[in-house]
Enzyme design. Sequence first.
Site, PDB file in Angstrom:
ATOM      1  N   LYS A 163     124.833  96.423  78.652  1.00  0.00           N
ATOM      2  CA  LYS A 163     125.362  97.772  78.834  1.00  0.00           C
ATOM      3  C   LYS A 163     124.617  98.421  80.000  1.00  0.00           C
ATOM      4  O   LYS A 163     123.419  98.170  80.196  1.00  0.00           O
ATOM      5  CB  LYS A 163     125.204  98.580  77.545  1.00  0.00           C
ATOM      6  CG  LYS A 163     126.130  98.104  76.424  1.00  0.00           C
ATOM      7  CD  LYS A 163     127.594  98.376  76.750  1.00  0.00           C
ATOM      8  CE  LYS A 163     128.489  98.120  75.542  1.00  0.00           C
ATOM      9  NZ  LYS A 163     129.914  98.351  75.849  1.00  0.00           N
ATOM     10  N   LYS A 262     141.203  94.196  73.480  1.00  0.00           N
ATOM     11  CA  LYS A 262     140.778  94.597  72.134  1.00  0.00           C
ATOM     12  C   LYS A 262     142.033  94.995  71.371  1.00  0.00           C
ATOM     13  O   LYS A 262     142.749  95.893  71.828  1.00  0.00           O
ATOM     14  CB  LYS A 262     139.836  95.807  72.208  1.00  0.00           C
ATOM     15  CG  LYS A 262     138.523  95.525  72.917  1.00  0.00           C
ATOM     16  CD  LYS A 262     137.702  96.798  73.059  1.00  0.00           C
ATOM     17  CE  LYS A 262     136.377  96.488  73.707  1.00  0.00           C
ATOM     18  NZ  LYS A 262     135.612  97.713  74.011  1.00  0.00           N
TER      19      LYS A 262
HETATM   20 MG    MG Z   1     133.742  97.371  77.418  1.00  0.00          MG
END
Ligand code: MG
Length: 369
Positions: A163, A262
């Site tokens: 991240k 997703k």
């Molecule tokens: Mg992502």
Amino acid sequence: MRIDVIEVYLARMSLTSPWRAGHGDEAAIESVFVKIVSGKLAGWGESTPFATPTYSPEWAQGVFLMVSRYLAPLLLGDDIHSGKDLQALLSPVKGNYFAKASLDQAWWDLYARLRSEPLWKTLGGKTSTVRVGADFGVKDTIAELLAAVEGAMRAGYLRVKLKYRPGWALEIVEAVRSAFPEGVFHIDCNSTYTLSDLAMFKALDGQRLAMIEQPLMYDDLLDHAALQRELNTPICLDESVTSAAKARKAIALKSCGWINIKPGRVGGLTNALEIHDLCLEAGMPCWVGGMLESSLGAHQCLALATLPNFTYPNDISPSEKYYKSDLSDPPIILSGISEITAPDTPGCGAEPNPRRLREACIAQEIIAR
Ligand code: MG
């Protein structure tokens, strides 16, 4: 099949430690669970948009209300033969992808159970074992991150995702790359930057990243295309691709080299399959991402990941990484080095544990004919 009853639950699941990323920090995950009942059979779906609308415009309490008040009543009593039938019934409601996904995924679970086959086969998967990667949120120190990455490398993970956000940026990539010159890494910016950060992206271009995930605004395609023209490193779109129509535009505009699919973000497995096929046809590879779902949602991501165009290790993690006790059974576990195997039981192979769902439940509704 005809849908008789739909149960909707909003649950709050405590994380073992806060999940910190570009969109914000999560101390707990709020998730919407949907059970749809047809005669004696039932199927489960889970959608996890997070507790606040910081990853996308949707949020868990909003999704719970949207499903209970508007979407579930649209499905009751109808004979639904396919995911496309279901999406057509939901189509009067615009957007609201995570909300639609909870019902779509429950329908697919129910449909696979009706056929007495594992969901991964119903979706068209060829092999039940998929490759997965490791990913790490923002840590307190670079030393802590390096130790975590070293653990993942020692465990044999095929790739590591980091991240990335202001204050936790170029310096972490430089540190990781210099400690692990041969590792496969990519970063996920979660929409935190703009084109004015071009110099930083140019500096990243020399770090041999596999891709840069969602660097710019959450619904943008044009600026990503402009940035992609400036970089050798492929961009991977996540937040920006909410539908097959957006995927088609991203491909046409050359906004990216990869798409992270997703099921929750795109309105469910029906649309995820369509985007997968569209990308396959266009020669654009994909991988499956996650939203820290319980093992139920993760099993549905796992079933999707068995399709052939998911060629990069997916973001599906063992349950113990995030949860002391997963709300759903059985937990996700590795079946080998950097891999997880989808079960061969009918449906997706997981469902909420009744006691843990009761304990974590904030709100519930039952919608019946
Ligand atoms: Mg992502």
